[in-house]
Design a protein around this motif. Structure first.
Motif, short mmCIF file in Angstrom:
data_model
loop_
_atom_site.label_atom_id
_atom_site.label_comp_id
_atom_site.label_asym_id
_atom_site.label_seq_id
_atom_site.Cartn_x
_atom_site.Cartn_y
_atom_site.Cartn_z
N VAL A 26 121.33 12.20 57.20
CA VAL A 26 122.28 11.42 58.00
C VAL A 26 123.39 10.82 57.14
O VAL A 26 124.18 10.00 57.64
CB VAL A 26 121.56 10.30 58.79
CG1 VAL A 26 120.54 10.89 59.74
CG2 VAL A 26 120.89 9.30 57.84
N ILE A 32 125.60 5.67 64.96
CA ILE A 32 124.69 6.46 65.80
C ILE A 32 124.85 6.01 67.24
O ILE A 32 125.00 4.82 67.53
CB ILE A 32 123.22 6.31 65.33
CG1 ILE A 32 122.32 7.27 66.10
CG2 ILE A 32 122.74 4.87 65.44
CD1 ILE A 32 120.93 7.42 65.49
N SER A 63 117.29 0.99 60.94
CA SER A 63 118.19 2.04 60.48
C SER A 63 119.43 1.41 59.87
O SER A 63 119.87 0.34 60.29
CB SER A 63 118.59 2.95 61.65
OG SER A 63 119.60 3.86 61.26
N LEU A 65 122.29 2.90 60.02
CA LEU A 65 123.41 3.34 60.82
C LEU A 65 123.81 2.26 61.83
O LEU A 65 122.95 1.57 62.39
CB LEU A 65 123.06 4.64 61.57
CG LEU A 65 122.71 5.85 60.69
CD1 LEU A 65 122.26 7.01 61.56
CD2 LEU A 65 123.92 6.26 59.86
N LEU A 137 126.48 10.25 64.88
CA LEU A 137 125.31 11.05 65.19
C LEU A 137 124.91 10.71 66.62
O LEU A 137 124.71 9.54 66.95
CB LEU A 137 124.17 10.75 64.22
CG LEU A 137 122.84 11.46 64.50
CD1 LEU A 137 123.00 12.97 64.36
CD2 LEU A 137 121.75 10.95 63.57
N PHE A 189 119.30 15.69 68.66
CA PHE A 189 120.25 15.05 67.75
C PHE A 189 121.46 15.99 67.58
O PHE A 189 121.30 17.14 67.19
CB PHE A 189 119.58 14.79 66.40
CG PHE A 189 118.41 13.85 66.48
CD1 PHE A 189 118.56 12.50 66.20
CD2 PHE A 189 117.16 14.32 66.86
CE1 PHE A 189 117.48 11.63 66.29
CE2 PHE A 189 116.08 13.46 66.95
CZ PHE A 189 116.24 12.11 66.67
N ASP A 191 125.55 16.61 66.23
CA ASP A 191 126.62 16.24 65.30
C ASP A 191 127.87 15.90 66.10
O ASP A 191 128.45 16.77 66.76
CB ASP A 191 126.88 17.41 64.35
CG ASP A 191 127.82 17.05 63.21
OD1 ASP A 191 128.65 16.13 63.37
OD2 ASP A 191 127.74 17.71 62.15
N LEU A 236 115.38 10.09 60.91
CA LEU A 236 116.61 9.53 60.37
C LEU A 236 116.46 8.97 58.96
O LEU A 236 117.46 8.86 58.25
CB LEU A 236 117.11 8.41 61.30
CG LEU A 236 117.27 8.80 62.77
CD1 LEU A 236 117.59 7.58 63.60
CD2 LEU A 236 118.36 9.86 62.93
#
Length: 249
Positions: A26, A32, A63, A65, A137, A189, A191, A236
């Motif tokens: 990631v 995210i 996380s 993110l 993401l 998941f 991109d 992740l």
């Protein structure tokens, strides 16, 4: 550390810390976006909203993110609109998109999700979503949470006391009617830069309770999601499994 002498032998409990590598790289992402899920099953639980809230809550604390806060996308309607034809310039439907007539009136089980699968392969659509949110993401997928009943022989523990009042626990096989729920999430998941699917994983959880036990549907949903969350987070980031081994010296 535990050390017990047995003759000339000592027993040691050695802690073990094993890292489990993340399933996804990631590092290209700083954000995210859990955009929502195509969901169905039990009417008394909104599996889409509850899954979005739970995953976002976990990501905020576990996380690195940044979690995007936005209303979940109406994915079921998006899939139906794509089946009718491009409603947004530059976002065509997938080549294998189902016709509008193919969608079930209600999503009750896994088979009803099949017409929605082309939505997740529509890279043009997800790339457009990514552009709106600075190419994060993207987390999406499907969730089925449905009632389930079963009957059969189960093993229970029964307490037995002898004439001196000493308690013994004995396994006993009994016939039982049970009811509960099955949870079938599939996490996809994507991109946000290209719209391509990077990884997906499906899970199955089941909880059954004695028929006379009244377990709220939402409680069972969270109980089963607790079993899914460690694998989701390991997608992740690297996680660590802690345990111990007994060594002799």
């Amino acid at each position: 550390m535990l050390a017990t002498g047995v003759g000339c032998t000592s027993v040691y409990e050695v802690p073990i810390d094993t890292p489990i590598q993340a399933k996804l790289d990631v590092t290209p992402f700083s954000r995210i976006h859990v955009v929502g899920f195509v969901s169905g099953g039990a009417e008394d639980v909104d599996a889409n909203m509850e899954t979005v809230r739970l995953l976002r809550s976990q990501l905020r604390t576990k996380s690195k993110l940044r979690v995007i806060e936005a209303d979940p996308l109406p994915l079921q309607q998006v899939a139906r609109d794509q089946a009718k034809g491009p409603s947004t310039p530059g976002v065509p439907p997938p080549a294998d998109a189902p016709t509008a007539m193919a969608f079930p009136e209600k999503i009750l089980d896994e088979k009803d999700l099949e017409p929605y699968e082309p939505l997740f392969a529509n890279a043009a659509y997800w790339k457009k979503i990514g552009e709106e949110f600075q190419q994060p993401l993207i987390v999406t997928g499907t969730v089925i949470f449905r009632p389930h009943q079963a009957s059969g022989i189960v093993t229970q523990e029964r307490e037995v006391y002898d004439q001196f009042g000493r308690r013994t626990v004995m396994p006993t096989r009994v016939y039982m009617e049970r009811k509960g729920y099955i949870l079938r999430p599939k996490l996809v998941f994507i991109d946000g830069r290209s719209g391509a699917v990077l990884y997906q994983e499906s899970y199955r959880e089941e909880r059954l309770y004695p028929s006379q036990q009244n377990v709220p549907a939402l409680s069972s949903f969270f109980e089963q999601m607790d079993a899914v969350l460690p694998s989701f987070l390991n997608t992740l980031s690297t996680t660590r499994v802690r345990g111990s081994r007994i060594m002799l010296r």
